[in-house]
Scaffold this active site. Sequence first.
Site, PDB file in Angstrom:
ATOM      1  N   ARG A  67      46.324  39.462  38.746  1.00  0.00           N
ATOM      2  CA  ARG A  67      45.715  40.260  37.677  1.00  0.00           C
ATOM      3  C   ARG A  67      44.238  40.373  38.028  1.00  0.00           C
ATOM      4  NH1 ARG A  67      45.414  35.843  32.705  1.00  0.00           N
ATOM      5  NH2 ARG A  67      44.708  34.134  34.003  1.00  0.00           N
ATOM      6  N   ASN A 114      40.735  41.772  29.928  1.00  0.00           N
ATOM      7  CA  ASN A 114      40.848  40.323  29.868  1.00  0.00           C
ATOM      8  C   ASN A 114      39.913  39.698  30.893  1.00  0.00           C
ATOM      9  OD1 ASN A 114      42.326  37.880  28.853  1.00  0.00           O
ATOM     10  ND2 ASN A 114      42.664  37.650  31.050  1.00  0.00           N
ATOM     11  N   GLU A 115      39.099  38.777  30.460  1.00  0.00           N
ATOM     12  CA  GLU A 115      38.225  37.994  31.342  1.00  0.00           C
ATOM     13  C   GLU A 115      37.735  38.794  32.551  1.00  0.00           C
ATOM     14  OE1 GLU A 115      40.155  34.218  32.188  1.00  0.00           O
ATOM     15  OE2 GLU A 115      39.308  33.406  30.350  1.00  0.00           O
ATOM     16  N   CYS A 122      34.963  47.714  48.144  1.00  0.00           N
ATOM     17  CA  CYS A 122      35.603  48.877  48.773  1.00  0.00           C
ATOM     18  C   CYS A 122      34.576  49.982  49.051  1.00  0.00           C
ATOM     19  CB  CYS A 122      36.725  49.397  47.869  1.00  0.00           C
ATOM     20  SG  CYS A 122      36.123  50.206  46.390  1.00  0.00           S
ATOM     21  N   CYS A 156      32.948  51.352  45.955  1.00  0.00           N
ATOM     22  CA  CYS A 156      31.879  50.484  45.458  1.00  0.00           C
ATOM     23  C   CYS A 156      30.647  50.583  46.354  1.00  0.00           C
ATOM     24  CB  CYS A 156      32.360  49.035  45.369  1.00  0.00           C
ATOM     25  SG  CYS A 156      33.517  48.770  44.010  1.00  0.00           S
ATOM     26  N   GLU A 180      40.201  32.109  22.739  1.00  0.00           N
ATOM     27  CA  GLU A 180      41.224  31.317  23.436  1.00  0.00           C
ATOM     28  C   GLU A 180      40.743  29.881  23.535  1.00  0.00           C
ATOM     29  OE1 GLU A 180      42.684  32.503  27.298  1.00  0.00           O
ATOM     30  OE2 GLU A 180      42.421  34.626  26.817  1.00  0.00           O
ATOM     31  N   TRP A 230      45.569  24.482  34.926  1.00  0.00           N
ATOM     32  CA  TRP A 230      44.782  24.851  36.111  1.00  0.00           C
ATOM     33  C   TRP A 230      43.591  23.929  36.360  1.00  0.00           C
ATOM     34  CZ3 TRP A 230      39.977  26.050  34.272  1.00  0.00           C
ATOM     35  CH2 TRP A 230      39.897  26.531  32.948  1.00  0.00           C
TER      36      TRP A 230
HETATM   37  C1  GLA Z   1      42.389  32.634  30.483  1.00  0.00           C
HETATM   38  C2  GLA Z   1      43.157  33.922  30.324  1.00  0.00           C
HETATM   39  C3  GLA Z   1      44.530  33.739  29.747  1.00  0.00           C
HETATM   40  C4  GLA Z   1      45.207  32.542  30.348  1.00  0.00           C
HETATM   41  C5  GLA Z   1      44.333  31.321  30.138  1.00  0.00           C
HETATM   42  C6  GLA Z   1      44.932  30.049  30.667  1.00  0.00           C
HETATM   43  O1  GLA Z   1      41.596  32.314  29.439  1.00  0.00           O
HETATM   44  O2  GLA Z   1      42.452  34.859  29.559  1.00  0.00           O
HETATM   45  O3  GLA Z   1      45.263  34.905  29.991  1.00  0.00           O
HETATM   46  O4  GLA Z   1      45.413  32.742  31.696  1.00  0.00           O
HETATM   47  O5  GLA Z   1      43.125  31.512  30.840  1.00  0.00           O
HETATM   48  O6  GLA Z   1      44.084  28.957  30.445  1.00  0.00           O
END
Ligand code: GLA
Length: 675
Positions: free
Chosen positions: A115, A153-154, A161, A164, A308, A316
């Site tokens: 992702r 997301n994040e 490339c 860029c 979150e 992880w």
């Molecule tokens: C991040 C992501 C989530 C998930 C969490 C796991 O914060 O935004 O999608 O992968 O990590 O800790």
Amino acid sequence: MLMPKISSPVLWHGGDYNPDQWLDRPDILEQDLLLMQKAHVNCVSVGIFSWSLLEPEEGVFNFAWLDSVIDRLYAHGISVCLATPSGARPAWMAEKYPEVMRTDAQFVRRRFGGRHNHCLTSPVYREKVKRIDGRLAERYGKHPAVKLWHIGNEFGGYCYCDLCKKAFQEWLKEKYTTLDELNRRWWGAFWSHRYSRWEQIDPPSPLGETSNPSMQLDYARFMTAQCASFIREEREAIRPFSSLPVTVNMMWDFADYDYHTLAKEVDVISWDAYPYFTGASNLKTLAEACMNHDFMRSLKDAPFLMIESSPSKVNWHPVNHLKRPGMHLTSSLLAVFSGSDSVMYFQWRKGRGGSEAFHGAVMDHSGRDDTRVFRDVTEVGDALIRLSDLKAQPLEKAKVLIVSDTENRWACLNVQTGYQGKMDPILEAHRHHQALMELGVRCDVKDMSEDTHLEDYDLVICPQLFMYREHFDKRLESYVRNGGCVFQTCFSGIVDGDDLAYLGTAPHGTAQVFGIRDPELDALYPEETITLRLATGESIPAMEICEYPEDVTADTVLGVYETDFCQSLPCFTLNHYGAGLAFYLAARVDTEALKTVYERIFRDVPVERTVDFPLPKDVVALSRGASTLIANLGAGTRLIKMTSPASDRLSGALLNESFALESGRCVVIARKQNG
Ligand code: GLA
């Protein structure tokens, strides 16, 4: 400009909900709703990684499943943060338009997978994102359940490339106008690195140029600008259909982009908090989390969302430690008392497959609600209901500021001097923040930009500001001249905003403010000890780096080196400058020593403490609204000695003036009235 605000009278409790992984299990989807209610969940983030289901083929959209999910959440009283799916793209897109995939620093284009693996510059990617965003906004922008847009997301990482590269060259032309100017400000004469055509400039890469800090700084700025414009385009795609606020979920001490720039593109700040819990003291890890909370709050001087966190462990970290009893409530309330209007998790239910199948979640694979995690989560939900008055009360501004600046951080991460690998100024900022937290002093955390008004603070702390961004020296000088108090530490005021060393006396423009001149920087081996003797009698050890000022004219010496060739040289000084005070600490010291240093500073600079009693070791206190949280982050039970009995808003129990607080536990009492 008036920003859209979240319309919700309650503190949010919930998290990432991925029903798209369970569409073949209606029984589970049904159970989710009932158990969410049981756990006092009132808001979930939906659709973050749903693109391949929402648009299974190019231009073919399928919203039926999401209609049903959102309608049913609404029917159960649960609000929705609706995500745009730009954090991960479907396989058909990578296959048909390879340019959307990211290219790494070796100039190799990545294949489909993972992702956050796309190019934020790619016009095709931007077009596809805008189209799906518009469709989502059109369909759900006025749905009564939907309260917030969760963009992507994040956001993170760089692409290298050709798209860029071209955009970088254009960005540089816009910034420098002429190559002569770029060559001058990149110090191009060094190693014969002058450019004679814009097209010669590649992104910084191990295959080419990685030894020009000015260029690296510009690439980080450029990538930040690309990300900001990407977010802006997503927001603009939503706006014709929905005026709801937008957010992006930010991360812990994140250095890829300058969050101060991204913050301008969103209405609400949110972030993902994953501290490294241990079974012993969690003071350091949670103090760091609290500095991140303070940073997020300070981005807009407003409540933020902890969008979150893990209800138990992550999968992880090098060691994926469970939260010990009480720690889930305590760490969650530390966020709330730092200004978060939510406690949200990744994720509601563990998936069966994929790399996150064993990441903590509210619902385990067992599908049962009689688990420790479910009980802990329900306890937090219950606490948020009891503390819902916090939401309505305005956040008070802190009177102490820590200056922590991403551009300075980039410069320090690229610099080749001092103690290699230990020059990250965020580590120094953490030590200061933790010392202040242990002393019960609340602070804001802001950068050096003009948006930061030094005058709003009684004390401004400048921990290792190697780079003084444009005019920062003048702003600092005028702040102190007009009565402000500043505390600066070593390795500050050395380079300008282009990462070029200032010529003339250091620290640039403030040498006369601090009354020190041209400090020589030394690095210490781990086994080396140099101690500082404070005028108050204590001795504290220096570590990693220290400076020996060439000349000290500060009017008060508060500490001297007591070992090595620098014996008796001032290392901790106070200078009365104009109507203000300027403290300088020439050596890096640990958190414990910083507490001693701050106690000395507070003799001259009175600051408000959160509680009117001394906090035992490892115990912290944070206030919000009319309440104060007291939390024991240490490994053992601590005796809290208050000045009067109080009742605990969480349990309803009456707390004696002295009471024992177990490891990892917290209480919430009425806030002391000042004055
Ligand atoms: C991040 C992501 C989530 C998930 C969490 C796991 O914060 O935004 O999608 O992968 O990590 O800790």
